[in-house]
Design a protein around this motif. Structure first.
Motif, PDB file in Angstrom:
ATOM      1  N   PRO A 113     -24.135   9.532  -4.748  1.00 28.51           N
ATOM      2  CA  PRO A 113     -25.335   9.074  -4.049  1.00 28.51           C
ATOM      3  C   PRO A 113     -25.800  10.085  -3.016  1.00 28.51           C
ATOM      4  CG  PRO A 113     -23.712   7.320  -4.181  1.00 28.51           C
ATOM      5  CD  PRO A 113     -23.027   8.577  -4.625  1.00 28.51           C
ATOM      6  N   ILE A 114     -27.099  10.186  -2.824  1.00 29.99           N
ATOM      7  CA  ILE A 114     -27.658  11.183  -1.931  1.00 29.99           C
ATOM      8  C   ILE A 114     -27.179  10.977  -0.497  1.00 29.99           C
ATOM      9  CG2 ILE A 114     -29.788   9.873  -1.522  1.00 29.99           C
ATOM     10  CD1 ILE A 114     -29.391  13.730  -1.814  1.00 29.99           C
ATOM     11  N   GLY A 115     -26.994   9.735  -0.092  1.00 27.51           N
ATOM     12  CA  GLY A 115     -26.482   9.498   1.257  1.00 27.51           C
ATOM     13  C   GLY A 115     -25.090  10.069   1.441  1.00 27.51           C
ATOM     14  N   SER A 116     -24.254   9.934   0.415  1.00 27.02           N
ATOM     15  CA  SER A 116     -22.913  10.504   0.463  1.00 27.02           C
ATOM     16  C   SER A 116     -22.978  12.023   0.492  1.00 27.02           C
ATOM     17  CB  SER A 116     -22.105  10.028  -0.748  1.00 27.02           C
ATOM     18  OG  SER A 116     -20.823  10.610  -0.777  1.00 27.02           O
ATOM     19  N   SER A 117     -23.880  12.594  -0.304  1.00 30.63           N
ATOM     20  CA  SER A 117     -24.017  14.056  -0.324  1.00 30.63           C
ATOM     21  C   SER A 117     -24.451  14.591   1.029  1.00 30.63           C
ATOM     22  CB  SER A 117     -25.021  14.483  -1.398  1.00 30.63           C
ATOM     23  OG  SER A 117     -24.497  14.270  -2.685  1.00 30.63           O
ATOM     24  N   LEU A 118     -25.353  13.900   1.695  1.00 29.23           N
ATOM     25  CA  LEU A 118     -25.777  14.334   3.024  1.00 29.23           C
ATOM     26  C   LEU A 118     -24.605  14.311   4.006  1.00 29.23           C
ATOM     27  CD1 LEU A 118     -29.245  12.571   3.236  1.00 29.23           C
ATOM     28  CD2 LEU A 118     -28.856  15.041   3.310  1.00 29.23           C
ATOM     29  N   GLY A 119     -23.766  13.276   3.901  1.00 29.26           N
ATOM     30  CA  GLY A 119     -22.583  13.227   4.741  1.00 29.26           C
ATOM     31  C   GLY A 119     -21.637  14.383   4.453  1.00 29.26           C
ATOM     32  N   ASP A 120     -21.504  14.719   3.159  1.00 28.70           N
ATOM     33  CA  ASP A 120     -20.671  15.866   2.790  1.00 28.70           C
ATOM     34  C   ASP A 120     -21.210  17.156   3.393  1.00 28.70           C
ATOM     35  OD1 ASP A 120     -19.279  14.066   1.274  1.00 28.70           O
ATOM     36  OD2 ASP A 120     -19.841  14.913  -0.673  1.00 28.70           O
ATOM     37  N   MET A 121     -22.539  17.315   3.364  1.00 27.80           N
ATOM     38  CA  MET A 121     -23.127  18.544   3.898  1.00 27.80           C
ATOM     39  C   MET A 121     -22.873  18.664   5.397  1.00 27.80           C
ATOM     40  SD  MET A 121     -24.138  19.939   1.250  1.00 27.80           S
ATOM     41  CE  MET A 121     -23.148  18.916   0.161  1.00 27.80           C
ATOM     42  N   ALA A 122     -22.997  17.551   6.101  1.00 30.07           N
ATOM     43  CA  ALA A 122     -22.709  17.583   7.541  1.00 30.07           C
ATOM     44  C   ALA A 122     -21.266  18.001   7.779  1.00 30.07           C
ATOM     45  CB  ALA A 122     -22.987  16.217   8.160  1.00 30.07           C
ATOM     46  N   HIS A 325     -17.375  -8.158  -1.328  1.00 27.49           N
ATOM     47  CA  HIS A 325     -17.895  -6.854  -0.903  1.00 27.49           C
ATOM     48  C   HIS A 325     -18.168  -5.953  -2.098  1.00 27.49           C
ATOM     49  CE1 HIS A 325     -17.727  -7.439   3.392  1.00 27.49           C
ATOM     50  NE2 HIS A 325     -16.482  -7.883   3.304  1.00 27.49           N
ATOM     51  N   ALA A 326     -17.345  -6.047  -3.134  1.00 26.72           N
ATOM     52  CA  ALA A 326     -17.568  -5.243  -4.328  1.00 26.72           C
ATOM     53  C   ALA A 326     -18.928  -5.548  -4.953  1.00 26.72           C
ATOM     54  CB  ALA A 326     -16.451  -5.487  -5.341  1.00 26.72           C
ATOM     55  N   GLU A 327     -19.345  -6.779  -4.867  1.00 32.89           N
ATOM     56  CA  GLU A 327     -20.651  -7.160  -5.428  1.00 32.89           C
ATOM     57  C   GLU A 327     -21.797  -6.426  -4.748  1.00 32.89           C
ATOM     58  OE1 GLU A 327     -21.715  -9.135  -7.992  1.00 32.89           O
ATOM     59  OE2 GLU A 327     -19.597  -8.950  -8.551  1.00 32.89           O
ATOM     60  N   THR A 328     -21.606  -6.026  -3.504  1.00 33.49           N
ATOM     61  CA  THR A 328     -22.660  -5.326  -2.772  1.00 33.49           C
ATOM     62  C   THR A 328     -22.595  -3.818  -2.973  1.00 33.49           C
ATOM     63  OG1 THR A 328     -21.395  -4.975  -0.721  1.00 33.49           O
ATOM     64  CG2 THR A 328     -22.462  -7.127  -1.011  1.00 33.49           C
ATOM     65  N   MET A 329     -21.628  -3.338  -3.747  1.00 33.09           N
ATOM     66  CA  MET A 329     -21.398  -1.898  -3.912  1.00 33.09           C
ATOM     67  C   MET A 329     -21.634  -1.439  -5.340  1.00 33.09           C
ATOM     68  SD  MET A 329     -17.995  -1.535  -1.510  1.00 33.09           S
ATOM     69  CE  MET A 329     -18.041  -2.085   0.213  1.00 33.09           C
ATOM     70  N   GLN A 330     -22.541  -2.115  -6.027  1.00 34.62           N
ATOM     71  CA  GLN A 330     -22.829  -1.766  -7.415  1.00 34.62           C
ATOM     72  C   GLN A 330     -23.474  -0.373  -7.511  1.00 34.62           C
ATOM     73  OE1 GLN A 330     -21.883  -3.797  -9.992  1.00 34.62           O
ATOM     74  NE2 GLN A 330     -20.943  -5.036  -8.377  1.00 34.62           N
ATOM     75  N   PRO A 331     -23.245   0.327  -8.627  1.00 40.04           N
ATOM     76  CA  PRO A 331     -23.862   1.643  -8.788  1.00 40.04           C
ATOM     77  C   PRO A 331     -25.369   1.557  -8.955  1.00 40.04           C
ATOM     78  CG  PRO A 331     -22.687   1.000 -10.782  1.00 40.04           C
ATOM     79  CD  PRO A 331     -22.364  -0.028  -9.749  1.00 40.04           C
ATOM     80  N   GLY A 332     -26.043   2.614  -8.531  1.00 44.51           N
ATOM     81  CA  GLY A 332     -27.494   2.695  -8.661  1.00 44.51           C
ATOM     82  C   GLY A 332     -27.909   4.142  -8.815  1.00 44.51           C
ATOM     83  N   ASP A 333     -29.196   4.367  -8.850  1.00 44.15           N
ATOM     84  CA  ASP A 333     -29.727   5.727  -8.973  1.00 44.15           C
ATOM     85  C   ASP A 333     -29.205   6.561  -7.798  1.00 44.15           C
ATOM     86  OD1 ASP A 333     -31.182   8.060  -9.139  1.00 44.15           O
ATOM     87  OD2 ASP A 333     -33.123   7.082  -9.369  1.00 44.15           O
ATOM     88  N   PRO A 334     -28.515   7.667  -8.065  1.00 46.66           N
ATOM     89  CA  PRO A 334     -27.995   8.489  -6.966  1.00 46.66           C
ATOM     90  C   PRO A 334     -29.071   9.007  -6.018  1.00 46.66           C
ATOM     91  CG  PRO A 334     -26.929   9.090  -9.023  1.00 46.66           C
ATOM     92  CD  PRO A 334     -28.057   8.162  -9.383  1.00 46.66           C
ATOM     93  N   LEU A 335     -30.316   9.073  -6.477  1.00 52.34           N
ATOM     94  CA  LEU A 335     -31.399   9.543  -5.607  1.00 52.34           C
ATOM     95  C   LEU A 335     -31.955   8.437  -4.712  1.00 52.34           C
ATOM     96  CD1 LEU A 335     -33.322  11.869  -8.088  1.00 52.34           C
ATOM     97  CD2 LEU A 335     -31.842  12.554  -6.192  1.00 52.34           C
ATOM     98  N   ASP A 336     -31.461   7.238  -4.862  1.00 48.56           N
ATOM     99  CA  ASP A 336     -31.893   6.126  -4.020  1.00 48.56           C
ATOM    100  C   ASP A 336     -30.972   6.027  -2.814  1.00 48.56           C
ATOM    101  OD1 ASP A 336     -32.643   3.756  -2.836  1.00 48.56           O
ATOM    102  OD2 ASP A 336     -32.565   2.568  -4.679  1.00 48.56           O
ATOM    103  N   ALA A 338     -30.341   3.771  -0.963  1.00 45.96           N
ATOM    104  CA  ALA A 338     -29.693   2.468  -0.866  1.00 45.96           C
ATOM    105  C   ALA A 338     -28.479   2.349  -1.779  1.00 45.96           C
ATOM    106  CB  ALA A 338     -30.691   1.365  -1.209  1.00 45.96           C
ATOM    107  N   SER A 339     -28.281   3.277  -2.692  1.00 48.21           N
ATOM    108  CA  SER A 339     -27.170   3.189  -3.642  1.00 48.21           C
ATOM    109  C   SER A 339     -25.850   3.516  -2.956  1.00 48.21           C
ATOM    110  CB  SER A 339     -27.389   4.155  -4.814  1.00 48.21           C
ATOM    111  OG  SER A 339     -28.523   3.787  -5.570  1.00 48.21           O
ATOM    112  N   PHE A 340     -24.867   2.628  -3.106  1.00 48.78           N
ATOM    113  CA  PHE A 340     -23.537   2.903  -2.561  1.00 48.78           C
ATOM    114  C   PHE A 340     -22.729   3.737  -3.540  1.00 48.78           C
ATOM    115  CE2 PHE A 340     -19.040   2.099  -1.878  1.00 48.78           C
ATOM    116  CZ  PHE A 340     -18.917   2.300  -0.521  1.00 48.78           C
ATOM    117  N   MET A 341     -22.790   3.398  -4.828  1.00 51.24           N
ATOM    118  CA  MET A 341     -22.114   4.163  -5.861  1.00 51.24           C
ATOM    119  C   MET A 341     -23.142   4.842  -6.745  1.00 51.24           C
ATOM    120  SD  MET A 341     -19.020   1.587  -7.044  1.00 51.24           S
ATOM    121  CE  MET A 341     -18.985   2.333  -8.676  1.00 51.24           C
ATOM    122  N   GLY A 342     -22.741   5.989  -7.307  1.00 52.15           N
ATOM    123  CA  GLY A 342     -23.609   6.707  -8.221  1.00 52.15           C
ATOM    124  C   GLY A 342     -23.017   6.771  -9.606  1.00 52.15           C
TER     125      GLY A 342
END
Length: 499
Positions: A113-122, A325-336, A338-342
Motif C-alpha cells: 500500500p502507498i501509505g506503507s511505502s511512504l512510511g518506508d521512505m521516511a 480487526h482482521a475484517e477492517t484490514m482487507q486488501p485493496g488497491d495499493p494506490l488507495d 485507505a488500503s491497509f493490505m495490498g
C-alpha cells in the motif's frame, strides 16, 4: 504534501512515472553485458511495468573492478569524514525531494500500500541521515599501555561490500545495508531483488546527483543464482550483507567459504511468537496490534507476528477481537491511501501462501476467517487476512515461514508453557510480550531466544537500536552504531617510545 494525496492523485502520478531499467556500473547506466532483461510486473494488476537489465557474472566482475579501483584511489575510503557526511546528507535530501516517486516505485513494483511505502521512505531517509551524522562522531581508541609504548586501535573500511536486499521492503532494506557501509568508507555494490529493482535504480541516479564518486555505489539488477552468486563467489568482495530466506543465506555462507572467506552478515527468516498473557491491560487494543503484526505489508514481513500465543483463560475472547480487526484490514488497491493490505508480490508467492492455507486445513487447524484469494483489483494477486486457531507446533503453518497474511493461534496455560512454545522454533528474529506484570516481563524477556523482544508493542524501535536475529534467523545487526562495526576493520598500531 504526500499525506493529502487522494487515490486519484496517486493513480495519476503512477501514470506519469518513468522507470530507469539499466544497471548502474562505474558512473554510467548501462544494459547488461549479455543484453538479457527480465520483466517487472505490477502484482496489483498483472500488467508489465518495464523490462529491466538482467546482470550476471560479467557485470559483477565489471562492477567489482570499479569498486576496488575507487577504494584503492581513496575517492571515498580516504575522504575526510566531514566530506563523506555531506555527500550522504545530500543523498538523503534528494531522497526526500523525490519521496512520492520512490514510494510509488515500491508500491507498483511489489504491491505494498502507498501509505506503507511512504512510511518506508521516511525510514530510509532517516537511516541515511543517521549514518551520515555518525561519520564524524566515531573515535578510535588508545590502549592502556605503559609509558614506553603507545597502542592505537584504528577503525578502517573493509573495502568492497556486496549488499543483497529483499523485495518486501525494497528501499528501506537498501538504506539499512548501504547506509552504514558507505558511512564506514566502503565501496558498495547493491543487488536488489529481481522482484523489486526499480527504486534501487532510481536511488543510483540520486546518488550520482549527490556527488558520490564513480564506483563507490553501484546497482546490479538481476537474479540471485546469477548476479547474487557471482558477488558471493568474488575473490575481491570483502563483505556480503544479505536479507532474505534462511536457505539462500546458507548458500551464501558456503560461497564465502569457497572463495575468500569474506564476511557474511545475514538477516534471514522468522516465525515470530507474540505472547499475550491474561493480565494485559486492554484486550481490544492488544488484539488490534496482534492483527497488525501479521497483516501489515500483507504478512510479507520477516518479523511478522505469525505465531499468536494466548493464555487459554482469555483465548476465545481475544481471538474474537482479532477476527473483528482482521475484517477492517482487507486488501485493496495499493494506490488507495485507505488500503491497509495490498497485493502479494508475484504469482509464485501467491500460490505458496494458498498452498500453506490448504495444508493448514488438511492438518486439522481451525480456519476462523479468510483462507482465499480475493480480487479488489482485476488481474491482481491478493489474499484475504487469514486466521487459524487450535494450531499445534507440528503443523506446517505453525513451524514454517509462510510470508503471507496467515496467523497461527496457539493456547497456553502457564508462563513455562508459553516460553517453551515460543522457543520451539528454528528461528529467533523477534518476539512480542504483552503483560502488566513487570516481574513476568523481566523473566520472560530474558528467556525468549530472540534477537529482539517487543514488550507491550510490536515492531517498536528506531535507528538507535540494533535489528537482527539468532539461531537460523541469521547473525549480525542492522541499524544503530553496531551496524557500522560490521562494515569496518580494527587495526592495531603499537608504537615503541623507549628507543
Amino acid at each position: 504534501m504526500s499525506a493529502n494525496l487522494t487515490h486519484a492523485d496517486w493513480q495519476r502520478l503512477a501514470g506519469e512515472l518513468s522507470f530507469e531499467t539499466r544497471a548502474y556500473i562505474g558512473d554510467a547506466f548501462v544494459e547488461a553485458a549479455s543484453g538479457e532483461t527480465f520483466e517487472a510486473i505490477n502484482p496489483a494488476t498483472g500488467q508489465r511495468l518495464a523490462r529491466v537489465a538482467s546482470c550476471d557474472a560479467a557485470d559483477v566482475e565489471a562492477a567489482v573492478g570499479h569498486a576496488r579501483a575507487a577504494f584503492n584511489r581513496g575517492d571515498w575510503s580516504r575522504l575526510a569524514p566531514g566530506a563523506r557526511k555531506q555527500a550522504m546528507l545530500r543523498l538523503a535530501a534528494l531522497m526526500e525531494m523525490h519521496i512520492n516517486e520512490l514510494a510509488l516505485l515500491d508500491t507498483l513494483d511489489m504491491g505494498k500500500p502507498i501509505g506503507s511505502s511512504l512510511g518506508d521512505m521516511a525510514g530510509a531517509i532517516g537511516c541515511i541521515r543517521y549514518n551520515a551524522e555518525t561519520i564524524d562522531k566515531l573515535y578510535g581508541e588508545v590502549a592502556p599501555t605503559g609509558e614506553e609504548s603507545l597502542g592505537l586501535v584504528l577503525r578502517e573500511p573493509l573495502g568492497v561490500v556486496g549488499s543483497i536486499v529483499p523485495w518486501n521492503f525494497p528501499l528501506m532494506m537498501t538504506a539499512w545495508k548501504i547506509g552504514p557501509a558507505l558511512a564506514a568508507g566502503n565501496s558498495v555494490i547493491l543487488k536488489p531483488s529481481e522482484k523489486s529493482p526499480l527504486s534501487a535504480l532510481r536511488l543510483a541516479r540520486l546518488a550520482q546527483e549527490a556527488g558520490l564518486p564513480a564506483g563507490v555505489f553501484q546497482v546490479l539488477p538481476g537474479f540471485g543464482h546469477t548476479a547474487g552468486k557471482a558477488l558471493a563467489l568474488s575473490m575481491d568482495v570483502d563483505c556480503l550483507s544479505f536479507t532474505g530466506s534462511t536457505g539462500v543465506g546458507k548458500q551464501l555462507m558456503q560461497y564465502a567459504g569457497q572463495s575468500n572467506l569474506k564476511r557474511v552478515y545475514l538477516e534471514c527468516g522468522g516465525k515470530s511468537p507474540n505472547l499475550v498473557f491474561a493480565d494485559c491491560r486492554d484486550l481490544d487494543a492488544v488484539a488490534r496490534h496482534a492483527a497488525e503484526a501479521i497483516f501489515h505489508n500483507q504478512g510479507e514481513v520477516c518479523i511478522a507476528g505469525s505465531r499468536l500465543l494466548v493464555e487459554n483463560s482469555i483465548r476465545e475472547a481475544f481471538v474474537e477481537r482479532v477476527l473483528a480487526h482482521a475484517e477492517t484490514m482487507q486488501p485493496g488497491d495499493p494506490l488507495d491511501p485507505a488500503s491497509f493490505m495490498g497485493a502479494i508480490v508475484d504469482a509464485t508467492q501467491h500460490a505458496r501462501i494458498l498452498d500453506y492455507i490448504r495444508q493448514g486445513v488438511a492438518e486439522g487447524a481451525n480456519l476462523r476467517t479468510g483462507g482465499q484469494a480475493v480480487s479488489p483489483v482485476a488481474g491482481g494477486l491478493f489474499v484475504a487476512p487469514t486466521v487459524f486457531d487450535n494450531v499445534t507446533p507440528q503443523m506446517a503453518i505453525g513451524r514454517e515461514e509462510v510470508f503471507g497474511p496467515v496467523l497461527a493461534v496457539f493456547g497456553f496455560d502457564s508462563e513455562e508453557q508459553a516460553v517453551a512454545l515460543a522457543n520451539d522454533s528454528e528461528y529467533g528474529l523477534a518476539a512480542g510480550l504483552w503483560s502488566q506484570d513487570i516481574d513476568r516481563i523481566m523473566r520472560v524477556s530474558r528467556r525468549l531466544h530472540s534477537g529482539q523482544v517487543f514488550v507491550n508493542n510490536w515492531a517498536g524501535g528506531d535507528m538507535t537500536v540494533p535489528f537482527g536475529g539468532v539461531k537460523q534467523s541469521g547473525n549480525g545487526r542492522d541499524k544503530s552504531h553496531h551496524s557500522l562495526a560490521e562494515y569496518s576493520e580494527l587495526k592495531t598500531v603499537w608504537m615503541s617510545l623507549a628507543t
